[in-house]
Design a protein around this motif. Structure first.
Motif, PDB file in Angstrom:
ATOM      1  N   ARG A 100      -4.209   5.958   5.414  1.00  0.00           N
ATOM      2  CA  ARG A 100      -3.586   5.848   4.088  1.00  0.00           C
ATOM      3  C   ARG A 100      -4.628   5.860   2.968  1.00  0.00           C
ATOM      4  O   ARG A 100      -4.307   5.735   1.801  1.00  0.00           O
ATOM      5  CB  ARG A 100      -2.805   4.544   4.007  1.00  0.00           C
ATOM      6  CG  ARG A 100      -1.384   4.728   3.622  1.00  0.00           C
ATOM      7  CD  ARG A 100      -0.620   3.415   3.688  1.00  0.00           C
ATOM      8  NE  ARG A 100       0.521   3.565   4.567  1.00  0.00           N
ATOM      9  CZ  ARG A 100       1.458   2.646   4.734  1.00  0.00           C
ATOM     10  NH1 ARG A 100       1.380   1.495   4.109  1.00  0.00           N
ATOM     11  NH2 ARG A 100       2.468   2.874   5.538  1.00  0.00           N
TER      12      ARG A 100
ATOM     13  N   ARG B  26       6.311  -0.940  -5.773  1.00  0.00           N
ATOM     14  CA  ARG B  26       7.113  -0.084  -6.659  1.00  0.00           C
ATOM     15  C   ARG B  26       7.042  -0.572  -8.098  1.00  0.00           C
ATOM     16  O   ARG B  26       7.037   0.233  -9.029  1.00  0.00           O
ATOM     17  CB  ARG B  26       8.565  -0.019  -6.152  1.00  0.00           C
ATOM     18  CG  ARG B  26       8.657   0.823  -4.863  1.00  0.00           C
ATOM     19  CD  ARG B  26      10.080   1.074  -4.433  1.00  0.00           C
ATOM     20  NE  ARG B  26      10.726  -0.120  -3.940  1.00  0.00           N
ATOM     21  CZ  ARG B  26      12.012  -0.415  -4.102  1.00  0.00           C
ATOM     22  NH1 ARG B  26      12.787   0.415  -4.756  1.00  0.00           N
ATOM     23  NH2 ARG B  26      12.523  -1.514  -3.603  1.00  0.00           N
TER      24      ARG B  26
ATOM     25  N   ARG C   6      -0.090   3.988  -2.815  1.00  0.00           N
ATOM     26  CA  ARG C   6      -0.857   5.158  -2.333  1.00  0.00           C
ATOM     27  C   ARG C   6      -0.064   6.453  -2.538  1.00  0.00           C
ATOM     28  O   ARG C   6      -0.632   7.474  -2.896  1.00  0.00           O
ATOM     29  CB  ARG C   6      -1.223   4.976  -0.847  1.00  0.00           C
ATOM     30  CG  ARG C   6      -2.423   4.094  -0.599  1.00  0.00           C
ATOM     31  CD  ARG C   6      -3.708   4.610  -1.261  1.00  0.00           C
ATOM     32  NE  ARG C   6      -4.048   5.952  -0.805  1.00  0.00           N
ATOM     33  CZ  ARG C   6      -4.369   6.961  -1.605  1.00  0.00           C
ATOM     34  NH1 ARG C   6      -4.385   6.812  -2.920  1.00  0.00           N
ATOM     35  NH2 ARG C   6      -4.670   8.131  -1.093  1.00  0.00           N
ATOM     36  N   ARG C   7       1.262   6.383  -2.328  1.00  0.00           N
ATOM     37  CA  ARG C   7       2.080   7.595  -2.560  1.00  0.00           C
ATOM     38  C   ARG C   7       1.962   8.039  -4.010  1.00  0.00           C
ATOM     39  O   ARG C   7       2.033   9.221  -4.323  1.00  0.00           O
ATOM     40  CB  ARG C   7       3.554   7.338  -2.206  1.00  0.00           C
ATOM     41  CG  ARG C   7       3.838   7.470  -0.716  1.00  0.00           C
ATOM     42  CD  ARG C   7       5.336   7.570  -0.436  1.00  0.00           C
ATOM     43  NE  ARG C   7       6.073   6.366  -0.794  1.00  0.00           N
ATOM     44  CZ  ARG C   7       6.174   5.287  -0.029  1.00  0.00           C
ATOM     45  NH1 ARG C   7       5.593   5.261   1.154  1.00  0.00           N
ATOM     46  NH2 ARG C   7       6.856   4.232  -0.431  1.00  0.00           N
ATOM     47  N   ALA C   8       1.735   7.074  -4.911  1.00  0.00           N
ATOM     48  CA  ALA C   8       1.584   7.418  -6.333  1.00  0.00           C
ATOM     49  C   ALA C   8       0.149   7.835  -6.661  1.00  0.00           C
ATOM     50  O   ALA C   8      -0.178   8.078  -7.828  1.00  0.00           O
ATOM     51  CB  ALA C   8       1.991   6.223  -7.188  1.00  0.00           C
ATOM     52  N   GLY C   9      -0.718   7.864  -5.631  1.00  0.00           N
ATOM     53  CA  GLY C   9      -2.087   8.351  -5.832  1.00  0.00           C
ATOM     54  C   GLY C   9      -3.051   7.318  -6.389  1.00  0.00           C
ATOM     55  O   GLY C   9      -4.162   7.660  -6.811  1.00  0.00           O
TER      56      GLY C   9
ATOM     57  N   THR D 102       0.824  -1.230   0.000  1.00  0.00           N
ATOM     58  CA  THR D 102       0.000   0.000   0.000  1.00  0.00           C
ATOM     59  C   THR D 102       0.852   1.272   0.000  1.00  0.00           C
ATOM     60  O   THR D 102       0.406   2.293  -0.533  1.00  0.00           O
ATOM     61  CB  THR D 102      -0.965   0.045   1.215  1.00  0.00           C
ATOM     62  OG1 THR D 102      -0.199   0.112   2.417  1.00  0.00           O
ATOM     63  CG2 THR D 102      -1.887  -1.165   1.243  1.00  0.00           C
ATOM     64  N   GLY D 103       2.060   1.217   0.595  1.00  0.00           N
ATOM     65  CA  GLY D 103       2.889   2.427   0.692  1.00  0.00           C
ATOM     66  C   GLY D 103       3.164   3.049  -0.664  1.00  0.00           C
ATOM     67  O   GLY D 103       2.698   4.161  -0.970  1.00  0.00           O
ATOM     68  N   PRO D 104       3.922   2.344  -1.533  1.00  0.00           N
ATOM     69  CA  PRO D 104       4.268   2.953  -2.822  1.00  0.00           C
ATOM     70  C   PRO D 104       3.053   3.285  -3.684  1.00  0.00           C
ATOM     71  O   PRO D 104       3.030   4.337  -4.339  1.00  0.00           O
ATOM     72  CB  PRO D 104       5.119   1.867  -3.509  1.00  0.00           C
ATOM     73  CG  PRO D 104       5.580   0.967  -2.432  1.00  0.00           C
ATOM     74  CD  PRO D 104       4.594   1.044  -1.317  1.00  0.00           C
TER      75      PRO D 104
ATOM     76  N   ASP E  22       6.880  -4.260  -0.706  1.00  0.00           N
ATOM     77  CA  ASP E  22       7.361  -2.945  -1.144  1.00  0.00           C
ATOM     78  C   ASP E  22       7.841  -3.013  -2.599  1.00  0.00           C
ATOM     79  O   ASP E  22       7.557  -2.109  -3.398  1.00  0.00           O
ATOM     80  CB  ASP E  22       8.490  -2.491  -0.204  1.00  0.00           C
ATOM     81  CG  ASP E  22       9.040  -1.134  -0.590  1.00  0.00           C
ATOM     82  OD1 ASP E  22       8.289  -0.151  -0.477  1.00  0.00           O
ATOM     83  OD2 ASP E  22      10.201  -1.068  -1.049  1.00  0.00           O
TER      84      ASP E  22
END
Ligand SMILES: Cc1cc2nc3c(=O)[nH]c(=O)nc-3n(C[C@H](O)[C@H](O)[C@H](O)COP(=O)(O)OP(=O)(O)OC[C@H]3O[C@@H](n4cnc5c(N)ncnc54)[C@H](O)[C@@H]3O)c2cc1C
Length: 450
Positions: free
Chosen positions: A106, A326, A25-28, A21-23, A322
């Motif tokens: 998030r 990515r 969500r950071r990418a929208g 979810t990190g990468p 992760d």
């Protein structure tokens, strides 16, 4: 049935799924995560964390056993098993709710239910159908099914972490990590423990000399170990369970209150309707490329214990999650590198390892120098009255790089990370020796280990 569209659907809310979810969500990207049980998955709810609470109790019992060496008199310790299980449950009780809050922050939609593929680009959960540009299989693992008559009588680590009474006797079928770790806690708590392993060595992928050391220590605390055993069947007998097995061609029987499946875990992907998702698979293993992507469906990625080729460990699940995140954002770019991943078997004391075993290094034909030390008479081991203190460091002769490090006792589960770090960042054996360590510490012995 509603049909919804989302960028990424993640099947499973354990370490691997959460790390994806990190990468993304950071990418929208919009994300839905489907979880059939508890958010957090195995490690915090039914694995590493609750198990370590029991291991910590085993460690305390070990220290009490050694108290006399420090000139301390103590009576016979009495462990309240029910209260220990309550403590374990208390330590982990808030984890799913905390993770739910973290996923909400998030902006990840968490859907409760069992997900299956409905199409190559869609999954179904309950009466919802979610169409996605990317689908991630992060469904973890389950105990390896054993083709033994009466296998249904066996329990797993889930029950061991939940049952509030300590069995008087247990037999582990399979001598893997879970058997060794729980076996040490049970034995120290006063249970009669036996381990039956089918192969010639317990913990078959670990360094043979390290395993020999931990087997001696296991036997010292009363665990009976038999290797090269073929378990034939398990049957009820006199209110207990009887295990019928062959050892050196002769049939034997053993009885215990509990028989435990300790034969490792396999990817949990057989109830996902993979065919509907055009996800190539065979014998419970999804076929993936070096980017953790399905070889037949480029919209599908796999990470964590569901990956059939990497060690089933919590930090590796997070690492792979992760990488998958990515790769979804940037296209298939990143590949995992497992060479410097440290691991520990949390017996008391622990067996810890990173990199190649001596046998594997020799098989690869690498020119190696092996530094092997029994450290029981070193000052730090004497200070702490260690029952076992052993290390083996494998160095590449041509480059002076660390290829592997193996420990039993001597704070090995901490020291192993120093060697993993060295392997990851190319720090040589000479440079490790060159460092000035705080003294007296177990780390300061590293100089002498090399
Ligand atoms: C007893 C035990 C002790 C362990 N101790 C350690 C340790 O000390 N150190 C260590 O590094 N590792 C340890 N592990 C391994 C570690 O727990 C796993 O490697 C890690 O949890 C894997 O994470 P994951 O996200 O791949 O899978 P999981 O954490 O298992 O998450 C998968 C999730 O997917 C969900 N799910 C499955 N199918 C579906 C579906 N169809 N739809 C929706 N949801 C689904 C499951 O409910 C689960 O929550 C231990 C494991 C066990 C069993």
């Amino acid at each position: 049935m509603g049909n919804e569209k989302v960028d990424v659907v993640i099947l499973g809310g354990g370490n691997a799924g959460i790390a994806v979810t990190g990468p993304v969500r950071r990418a929208g990207m919009s994300v839905a995560m489907i979880e059939s049980h508890d958010l957090g998955g195995t490690c915090p709810n039914r694995g590493c964390t609750p198990k370590k609470v029991l291991v910590a109790a085993g460690h305390a019992l070990h220290e009490i056993e050694r108290a006399a060496v420090h000139q301390i008199s103590v009576g016979q310790p009495k462990l309240d098993w029910a209260a220990l299980i309550d403590r374990e449950k208390h330590v982990i009780k808030d984890i799913p709710a905390n993770l739910a809050r973290s996923m909400a922050r998030r902006d990840v939609e968490v859907i409760k239910g069992h997900a299956i593929f409905a199409a190559p680009n869609a999954v179904r959960v309950g009466d919802r159908r979610l169409e996605a540009r990317h689908i991630v299989i992060a469904t973890g693992s389950k105990p390896r099914p054993l083709p033994i008559d009466g296998a249904e009588h066996m329990i797993t680590s889930d029950e061991m972490l939940t049952e509030r009474s300590l069995p008087r006797s247990v037999i582990f079928v399979g001598g893997g990590v879970i058997s060794l770790e729980f076996g040490h806690v049970y034995a120290r708590a006063g249970a009669d423990v036996a381990i039956l392993e089918g192969l010639p060595q317990l913990l078959p992928v670990m360094d043979a000399d390290a395993v020999a050391r931990i087997q001696i220590e296991s036997e010292r605390i009363g665990i009976r170990v038999k290797t090269d055993v073929r378990v034939e069947r398990i049957e009820p007998a006199n209110g207990r369970l009887r295990v019928v097995f062959f050892y050196k061609g002769v049939q034997h029987t053993a009885e215990a209150d509990r028989v435990i499946n300790g034969a490792g875990r396999v990817a949990n992907v057989d109830r996902l309707e993979l065919a509907a998702g055009n996800v190539e698979h065979a014998h419970g293993r999804v076929a993936i490329d070096r980017h953790l992507r399905s070889t037949s469906n480029p919209q599908v990625y796999v990470c964590g214990d569901a990956v059939p080729i990497s060690p089933q460990l919590s930090p590796i699940a997070t690492y792979e999650g992760d990488i998958v995140g990515r790769n979804i954002v940037e296209g298939p770019t990143y590949t995992p590198d497992y060479d410097s991943m440290a691991t520990s078997v949390y017996t008391v004391p622990a067996l810890a390892a990173v990199g190649l075993t001596e046998a594997a290094a020799n098989e690869k034909g690498l020119g190696i120098k092996v530094h092997c030390n029994d450290m029981r008479d070193w000052f730090s081991a004497q200070t702490y009255a260690e029952t076992v203190a052993w290390s083996k460091i494998i160095v590449h002769q041509a480059t002076d790089r660390i290829l592997g490090a193996h420990f039993v006792g001597h704070a090995g589960q901490e020291l192993v990370n120093i060697f993993g770090l060295a392997m990851r960042f190319g720090i040589t054996a000479g440079q490790i020796k060159d460092y000035v360590y705080a003294y007296p510490t177990f780390s300061s012995d590293i100089k002498h280990m090399l």
